[in-house]
Design an enzyme around this catalytic site. Sequence first.
Site: not given
Length: 173
Positions: A107, A119
């Site tokens: 998350e 990411y």
Amino acid sequence: MSEVVYRRMNVADVDQVTALERATFAIPWSRDSFMREMTENVVARYLVAERDGRIIGYAGAWVILDECHITNVAVAEAERGQGIGRQLTARLLQYVSNLGAAYATLEVRLSNLRAQHLYASLGFVTLGKRKRYYEDNQEDALLMVCERMPEAEADFQEAETDAALRQGTAPGE
């Protein structure tokens, strides 16, 4: 500037990691939480980035069967923008792939565009949102997943994993 060393986190690193956690996150994990990760949580795996004996970053994950959940990634503010977070995350993905993870989840704050780009550059895609995920300000989190894991290294060995396999259990069981 001296070289950054990446290695497995150990109990002796907990105080420095806790200080970095406090400096980085609005709701930091406690020293006790990190100590439990190091001594009791058999599914936890953490790496640190170290320069001149000082921890400048860390990344952690839980590996359960073929799933990896990345719990924390942090880099000291003065060290950001040098690729340390990317190296830590890439090395963590390699590590958990070696342990049998087929995919990784995490998350990230909706407002943390820098982390989202990092990411995404490592193969993570947005799977959905977790509404009001963060307690400090009720901010939403993006749930991201990486299914393009690095190929496991054939010569990888780790004492905990090897012991679990000899006992006929998966690491973390």
